[in-house]
Design an enzyme around this catalytic site. Structure first.
Site, PDB file in Angstrom:
ATOM      1  N   THR A   1      -6.331   6.537   7.563  1.00 60.94           N
ATOM      2  CA  THR A   1      -6.827   6.849   6.211  1.00 60.94           C
ATOM      3  C   THR A   1      -6.875   5.604   5.325  1.00 60.94           C
ATOM      4  O   THR A   1      -7.143   5.720   4.130  1.00 60.94           O
ATOM      5  CB  THR A   1      -5.945   7.912   5.538  1.00 60.94           C
ATOM      6  N   THR A   2      -6.572   4.453   5.902  1.00 58.06           N
ATOM      7  CA  THR A   2      -6.700   3.177   5.180  1.00 58.06           C
ATOM      8  C   THR A   2      -7.489   2.218   6.059  1.00 58.06           C
ATOM      9  O   THR A   2      -7.541   2.381   7.286  1.00 58.06           O
ATOM     10  CB  THR A   2      -5.313   2.535   4.932  1.00 58.06           C
TER      11      THR A   2
ATOM     12  N   GLU B   1      -3.130  13.446   1.041  1.00 56.09           N
ATOM     13  CA  GLU B   1      -4.434  13.004   1.536  1.00 56.09           C
ATOM     14  C   GLU B   1      -5.203  14.218   2.045  1.00 56.09           C
ATOM     15  O   GLU B   1      -6.322  14.481   1.610  1.00 56.09           O
ATOM     16  CB  GLU B   1      -4.243  11.957   2.638  1.00 56.09           C
TER      17      GLU B   1
ATOM     18  N   HIS C   1       2.275   8.917   1.054  1.00 51.80           N
ATOM     19  CA  HIS C   1       1.201   8.793   0.057  1.00 51.80           C
ATOM     20  C   HIS C   1       1.599   9.713  -1.091  1.00 51.80           C
ATOM     21  O   HIS C   1       2.130  10.799  -0.845  1.00 51.80           O
ATOM     22  CB  HIS C   1      -0.140   9.251   0.643  1.00 51.80           C
TER      23      HIS C   1
ATOM     24  N   HIS D   1       0.826  -1.213   0.000  1.00 56.33           N
ATOM     25  CA  HIS D   1       0.000   0.000   0.000  1.00 56.33           C
ATOM     26  C   HIS D   1       0.857   1.258   0.000  1.00 56.33           C
ATOM     27  O   HIS D   1       0.439   2.308  -0.466  1.00 56.33           O
ATOM     28  CB  HIS D   1      -0.914   0.025   1.227  1.00 56.33           C
TER      29      HIS D   1
ATOM     30  N   HIS E   1       3.554  10.650   6.638  1.00 56.80           N
ATOM     31  CA  HIS E   1       2.857  10.416   7.911  1.00 56.80           C
ATOM     32  C   HIS E   1       3.776   9.730   8.911  1.00 56.80           C
ATOM     33  O   HIS E   1       4.251   8.622   8.653  1.00 56.80           O
ATOM     34  CB  HIS E   1       1.618   9.530   7.690  1.00 56.80           C
TER      35      HIS E   1
ATOM     36  N   HIS F   1       5.471   6.622   6.712  1.00 57.32           N
ATOM     37  CA  HIS F   1       5.191   6.172   5.343  1.00 57.32           C
ATOM     38  C   HIS F   1       4.732   7.377   4.530  1.00 57.32           C
ATOM     39  O   HIS F   1       4.519   8.466   5.092  1.00 57.32           O
ATOM     40  CB  HIS F   1       4.114   5.079   5.352  1.00 57.32           C
TER      41      HIS F   1
HETATM   42  C1  SG4 Z   1      -0.308   3.162   5.114  1.00 52.43           C
HETATM   43  O1  SG4 Z   1      -0.953   2.139   4.359  1.00 52.43           O
HETATM   44  C2  SG4 Z   1       0.782   2.516   5.978  1.00 52.43           C
HETATM   45  O2  SG4 Z   1       1.587   1.711   5.167  1.00 52.43           O
HETATM   46  C3  SG4 Z   1       0.174   1.686   7.096  1.00 52.43           C
HETATM   47  O3  SG4 Z   1       1.224   1.227   7.937  1.00 52.43           O
HETATM   48  C4  SG4 Z   1      -0.766   2.561   7.911  1.00 52.43           C
HETATM   49  O4  SG4 Z   1      -1.401   1.771   8.919  1.00 52.43           O
HETATM   50  C5  SG4 Z   1      -1.842   3.138   7.010  1.00 52.43           C
HETATM   51  O5  SG4 Z   1      -1.240   3.869   5.950  1.00 52.43           O
HETATM   52  C6  SG4 Z   1      -2.755   4.089   7.768  1.00 52.43           C
HETATM   53  O6  SG4 Z   1      -1.997   5.090   8.393  1.00 52.43           O
HETATM   54  O7  SG4 Z   1      -1.342   7.354   8.900  1.00 52.43           O
HETATM   55  N1  SG4 Z   1      -2.375   6.958   6.649  1.00 52.43           N
HETATM   56  S1  SG4 Z   1      -2.376   6.592   8.193  1.00 52.43           S
HETATM   57  O8  SG4 Z   1      -3.712   6.793   8.720  1.00 52.43           O
HETATM   58  O9  SG4 Z   1      -0.369   2.838  10.620  1.00 52.43           O
HETATM   59  C7  SG4 Z   1      -1.154   2.015  10.223  1.00 52.43           C
HETATM   60  C8  SG4 Z   1       1.346  -0.092   8.166  1.00 52.43           C
HETATM   61  O10 SG4 Z   1       0.549  -0.902   7.761  1.00 52.43           O
HETATM   62  C9  SG4 Z   1      -1.959   1.189  11.153  1.00 52.43           C
HETATM   63  C10 SG4 Z   1       2.557  -0.473   8.926  1.00 52.43           C
HETATM   64 ZN    ZN Z   2      -0.717   7.635   5.866  1.00 52.55          ZN
END
Ligand code: SG4
Ligand code: ZN
Length: 261
Positions: free
Chosen positions: A199-200, A106, A96, A64, A119, A94
């Site tokens: 956001t996911t 986002e 986006h 992702h 983020h 990570h």
């Molecule tokens: C991204 O998919 C990250 O890779 C995820 O990290 C993350 O999930 C997800 O976004 C949602 O995070 O800051 N955008 S966000 O709301 O941090 C989590 C992993 O899967 C749980 C490690």
């Molecule tokens: Zn994120």
């Protein structure tokens, strides 16, 4: 675990609600931030980052995004201050990004997108025993969001883009030790803050969002390196480029956005 989801036509943000009904909940993220509608809150202190003894471990493609993970068994890397009642531990960061530089963030500001959004995900280890427990609690997570805008080369982003070729495919992981994400932050940490969600999927409504107002500047070439990643695994026949891995803004539903200055 969970149901497959992605950013495509069939499995993208517009259908997430079918498997994750909270997608239509009352505190979903991201949002469009309208600066003149944000209320200045003089009680909001500055954000304080203690990332000095920072312990990054590895960089991974999780299908992702690209994620840099940290050792989080103690309080060596924490965010505090601002809207937060106690320190929150850094778990991972990570990005986006878009397929073109005109979109990719986002959060949007007065309807305008940035090319990318970083983020930094932290969890409340004072109140909760594990990240997983914190991730479902209303005050469990704090995510620091940084916008990326294209322009001149960024001095430190190469540290990440140089290793992206090692995590091209979903499921690939590479050692990535001793990286301090402070080098990716703008000099001013003035921010907006509001209560939202991941956001996911699973879209848990557990995040105190802290969105830094000033973007960092990165070159088009640097951002292009993120688009050499793919959503798919090495053994899959058809590769799909990792891009446009952002959720669009969600309804505010009466929430207040506060401003630090
Ligand atoms: C991204 O998919 C990250 O890779 C995820 O990290 C993350 O999930 C997800 O976004 C949602 O995070 O800051 N955008 S966000 O709301 O941090 C989590 C992993 O899967 C749980 C490690
Ligand atoms: Zn994120």
């Amino acid at each position: 675990t969970g149901n497959p989801w992605g950013y495509g036509k069939q499995d993208g943000p517009s259908v997430w609600h079918k498997n994750y009904p909270v997608a239509e909940g009352d505190r979903q993220s991201p949002i469009d931030i309208v600066p003149h509608q944000a209320s200045h809150d003089p009680s909001l202190g500055p954000i304080v980052l203690n990332y000095d003894k920072c312990t990054s471990i590895k960089i991974a493609n999780n299908g992702h995004s690209v994620v840099v993970e940290f050792e989080d068994s103690d309080d060596r890397s924490v965010i505090q201050g601002g809207p937060l009642g106690n320190p929150y531990r850094l778990k991972q960061f990570h990005f986006h990004w878009g397929g073109k530089d005109c979109h990719g963030s986002e959060h949007t500001v007065a309807g305008n997108s940035y090319a990318s959004e970083l983020h930094l995900v932290h969890w409340n280890a004072v109140k909760y025993k594990t990240f997983e427990e914190a991730a479902t609690a209303p005050d469990g997570l704090a995510v620091l969001g940084i916008f990326l805008e294209t322009g001149d080369n960024h001095r430190w982003l190469h540290t990440i883009t140089d290793v992206l070729y090692t995590v091209k495919f979903k499921g690939s992981v590479t050692d990535f030790k001793g990286f301090n994400p402070k080098c990716l932050l703008p000099s001013s940490l003035h921010y907006w803050t509001y209560l939202g969600s991941l956001t996911t999927p699973p879209l848990y409504e557990s995040v105190t969002w802290i969105i830094v107002k000033d973007p960092i500047i990165v070159s088009e070439k640097q951002l292009g390196k993120f688009r050499t990643l793919v959503f798919t695994g090495e053994e899959e026949d058809q590769r799909t480029r990792m891009e446009n891995n952002f959720r669009p803004p969600q309804p505010l539903k009466g929430r207040k956005v506060r401003s630090s200055n």
